[in-house]
Motif scaffolding. Sequence first.
Motif, PDB file in Angstrom:
ATOM      1  N   PHE A 177       0.938  -1.195  -0.017  1.00  0.00           N
ATOM      2  CA  PHE A 177       0.016  -0.046   0.071  1.00  0.00           C
ATOM      3  C   PHE A 177       0.925   1.257  -0.062  1.00  0.00           C
ATOM      4  N   ARG A 178       2.026   1.218   0.751  1.00  0.00           N
ATOM      5  CA  ARG A 178       2.984   2.564   0.891  1.00  0.00           C
ATOM      6  C   ARG A 178       3.412   2.780  -0.546  1.00  0.00           C
ATOM      7  N   THR A 179       3.860   1.861  -1.219  1.00  0.00           N
ATOM      8  CA  THR A 179       4.133   2.099  -2.806  1.00  0.00           C
ATOM      9  C   THR A 179       3.016   2.629  -3.661  1.00  0.00           C
ATOM     10  N   TYR A 180       1.979   1.742  -3.659  1.00  0.00           N
ATOM     11  CA  TYR A 180       0.821   2.464  -4.099  1.00  0.00           C
ATOM     12  C   TYR A 180       0.497   3.805  -3.876  1.00  0.00           C
ATOM     13  N   PHE A 181       0.358   4.022  -2.419  1.00  0.00           N
ATOM     14  CA  PHE A 181       0.072   5.362  -2.075  1.00  0.00           C
ATOM     15  C   PHE A 181       0.928   6.315  -2.769  1.00  0.00           C
ATOM     16  N   ALA A 182       2.189   6.069  -2.586  1.00  0.00           N
ATOM     17  CA  ALA A 182       3.222   7.043  -3.071  1.00  0.00           C
ATOM     18  C   ALA A 182       3.054   7.331  -4.647  1.00  0.00           C
ATOM     19  N   LYS A 183       2.973   6.483  -5.352  1.00  0.00           N
ATOM     20  CA  LYS A 183       2.653   6.776  -6.788  1.00  0.00           C
ATOM     21  C   LYS A 183       1.604   7.492  -7.079  1.00  0.00           C
ATOM     22  N   ARG A 184       0.451   7.274  -6.221  1.00  0.00           N
ATOM     23  CA  ARG A 184      -0.905   7.858  -6.524  1.00  0.00           C
ATOM     24  C   ARG A 184      -0.802   9.225  -5.957  1.00  0.00           C
ATOM     25  N   PHE A 185      -0.325   9.496  -4.954  1.00  0.00           N
ATOM     26  CA  PHE A 185       0.095  10.886  -4.209  1.00  0.00           C
ATOM     27  C   PHE A 185       0.881  11.802  -5.048  1.00  0.00           C
ATOM     28  N   THR A 186       2.029  11.212  -5.785  1.00  0.00           N
ATOM     29  CA  THR A 186       2.831  11.719  -6.536  1.00  0.00           C
ATOM     30  C   THR A 186       2.117  12.228  -8.014  1.00  0.00           C
ATOM     31  N   ARG A 187       1.430  11.339  -8.508  1.00  0.00           N
ATOM     32  CA  ARG A 187       0.656  11.567  -9.547  1.00  0.00           C
ATOM     33  C   ARG A 187      -0.543  12.798  -9.669  1.00  0.00           C
ATOM     34  N   ILE A 188      -1.023  12.878  -8.621  1.00  0.00           N
ATOM     35  CA  ILE A 188      -2.121  13.791  -8.296  1.00  0.00           C
ATOM     36  C   ILE A 188      -1.284  15.243  -7.866  1.00  0.00           C
ATOM     37  N   TYR A 189      -0.468  15.067  -6.650  1.00  0.00           N
ATOM     38  CA  TYR A 189      -0.253  16.093  -6.075  1.00  0.00           C
ATOM     39  C   TYR A 189       1.100  16.999  -6.516  1.00  0.00           C
ATOM     40  N   SER A 190       1.815  16.397  -7.291  1.00  0.00           N
ATOM     41  CA  SER A 190       2.908  16.831  -8.223  1.00  0.00           C
ATOM     42  C   SER A 190       2.374  17.991  -8.976  1.00  0.00           C
ATOM     43  N   VAL A 191       1.584  17.730  -9.756  1.00  0.00           N
ATOM     44  CA  VAL A 191       0.810  18.627 -10.547  1.00  0.00           C
ATOM     45  C   VAL A 191      -0.278  19.451  -9.811  1.00  0.00           C
TER      46      VAL A 191
ATOM     47  N   ALA B  74      -4.445  11.165 -33.324  1.00  0.00           N
ATOM     48  CA  ALA B  74      -3.171  12.148 -33.358  1.00  0.00           C
ATOM     49  C   ALA B  74      -3.241  12.726 -31.790  1.00  0.00           C
ATOM     50  N   PHE B  75      -4.334  12.680 -31.101  1.00  0.00           N
ATOM     51  CA  PHE B  75      -4.369  13.061 -29.837  1.00  0.00           C
ATOM     52  C   PHE B  75      -3.704  12.442 -28.903  1.00  0.00           C
ATOM     53  N   SER B  76      -3.032  11.190 -29.274  1.00  0.00           N
ATOM     54  CA  SER B  76      -2.368  10.400 -28.120  1.00  0.00           C
ATOM     55  C   SER B  76      -0.832  11.227 -27.977  1.00  0.00           C
ATOM     56  N   ALA B  77      -0.886  12.004 -28.843  1.00  0.00           N
ATOM     57  CA  ALA B  77       0.501  13.174 -28.610  1.00  0.00           C
ATOM     58  C   ALA B  77       0.065  14.065 -27.327  1.00  0.00           C
ATOM     59  N   VAL B  78      -1.093  14.215 -27.120  1.00  0.00           N
ATOM     60  CA  VAL B  78      -1.335  15.135 -25.851  1.00  0.00           C
ATOM     61  C   VAL B  78      -1.621  14.558 -24.561  1.00  0.00           C
ATOM     62  N   ALA B  79      -1.692  13.156 -24.784  1.00  0.00           N
ATOM     63  CA  ALA B  79      -1.922  12.248 -23.534  1.00  0.00           C
ATOM     64  C   ALA B  79      -1.010  12.488 -22.407  1.00  0.00           C
ATOM     65  N   PRO B  80       0.224  12.619 -22.804  1.00  0.00           N
ATOM     66  CA  PRO B  80       1.367  12.850 -21.638  1.00  0.00           C
ATOM     67  C   PRO B  80       1.097  14.054 -20.697  1.00  0.00           C
ATOM     68  N   ILE B  81       0.367  15.200 -21.352  1.00  0.00           N
ATOM     69  CA  ILE B  81       0.179  16.461 -20.557  1.00  0.00           C
ATOM     70  C   ILE B  81      -1.155  16.585 -20.405  1.00  0.00           C
ATOM     71  N   SER B  82      -2.058  15.484 -20.869  1.00  0.00           N
ATOM     72  CA  SER B  82      -3.707  15.866 -20.545  1.00  0.00           C
ATOM     73  C   SER B  82      -4.122  15.969 -19.318  1.00  0.00           C
ATOM     74  N   PHE B  83      -3.342  15.347 -17.961  1.00  0.00           N
ATOM     75  CA  PHE B  83      -4.072  15.802 -16.927  1.00  0.00           C
ATOM     76  C   PHE B  83      -3.447  17.191 -16.171  1.00  0.00           C
ATOM     77  N   SER B  84      -2.488  17.995 -16.453  1.00  0.00           N
ATOM     78  CA  SER B  84      -2.107  18.935 -16.309  1.00  0.00           C
ATOM     79  C   SER B  84      -2.846  20.186 -17.184  1.00  0.00           C
ATOM     80  N   LEU B  85      -3.198  19.611 -18.425  1.00  0.00           N
ATOM     81  CA  LEU B  85      -3.980  20.469 -19.277  1.00  0.00           C
ATOM     82  C   LEU B  85      -5.426  20.700 -18.701  1.00  0.00           C
ATOM     83  N   TYR B  86      -5.974  19.597 -18.113  1.00  0.00           N
ATOM     84  CA  TYR B  86      -7.163  19.737 -17.838  1.00  0.00           C
ATOM     85  C   TYR B  86      -7.160  20.512 -16.334  1.00  0.00           C
ATOM     86  N   VAL B  87      -6.290  20.298 -15.744  1.00  0.00           N
ATOM     87  CA  VAL B  87      -6.040  21.115 -14.049  1.00  0.00           C
ATOM     88  C   VAL B  87      -6.097  22.466 -14.283  1.00  0.00           C
TER      89      VAL B  87
END
Length: 355
Positions: free
Chosen positions: A68-82, A283-296
């Motif tokens: 769980f601590r590994t899973y939590f760290a990954k999810r925390f980083t994904r959301i909170y870094s951005v 072609a929108f697959s090129a946007v996927a790597p930044i899709s989260f921050s774009l949405y935010v």
Amino acid sequence: MKFHRLEAARGFAAVYVCVGHWVLANPSLGKVAHAFKLGQEAVMVFFVLSGFVIFWATSKPNMPIEKFRTYFAKRFTRIYSVWALAVVAMFTMASIAAGRLVFETPRRLLGNAFMLQDFVSAKPATICGPLYGNSPLWSLHYEWWFYMLFPLVFLVKDWRVRSHVVGSICVLGGITYALQPNPLSRIFLYFGIWWIGAHAAAVMRNLGQVRVKEIVTPLCYVALASVPMIVLCVAAFRRGDSLFLGIHPVLETRHLIGAIVLVLLAFAWRQSNWFGFGWTISAFSAVAPISFSLYVLHYNSIVHATYLSFLGSPVLELLAYVTITVAFCVFAEIVVYPRVRRWLAGKTVPVKSSS
């Protein structure tokens, strides 16, 4: 392993929401706005895709389940870094536009830090609104708590039984939310949508391919959970109350039914051998790597941005807003996020004994 079509769908959904918000904020565009009124459904695409990706990433064959601590760290980083960078950016933009430092209230800042924000103007029993009026941030509240519910569901060993457990939680959430609106029931209700994607990933892992008949279970549970919302809509209509597509209880009904329809449409598209995919959304697959921050960030950095109004040219302003936003997204997701994740991974992986 990357799924190109899923990446394209994610990138397309992010761009659709971003452009849609901008179009809807500019009434002069007239009938063009009609093509961009499915932004809420696009968010449901994010939920379903997220469920798929999280299950796929955490259930690797011949590998033990993540601690769980590994899973939590990954999810925390994904959301909170951005999220943290976005908060700094929103503070900066608001302060430049106002000509003074613009601070959020401690209550709202704390509520958002714990991912308790929601669509205050559209749903009952919300805890707080998103920071700096950035309404799209409502969905991060759900995404984060779906992440936290996921490991609990994994305590159930049988992957088929898990979907019945989540489905029951979803239906229970729908019933209790209809009887007495509250944030917890609402999360349970929407968890069923997220789990459609997780169930699809489980089917892929265990059976090798996903067909409609294999995902009937989560779809039926979501449909069943929508019944209490539909009852509320009918009751409101009979009372003569005004009903709006973007307001409770129609909004929740729209989310639930919309998710089902979109998933079925995806399967129908696959039956046509993905006709037109290559020249529509591929072609929108090129946007996927930044899709989260774009949405935010897009709502404050492009749609309702005024921090560069001194430029005096609407076209020049828009180009500058888009350029700054894309630069931020690349910095947040391509530069910062991977580094933070690697650093945190080193902190969460236990050191093996030398003996």
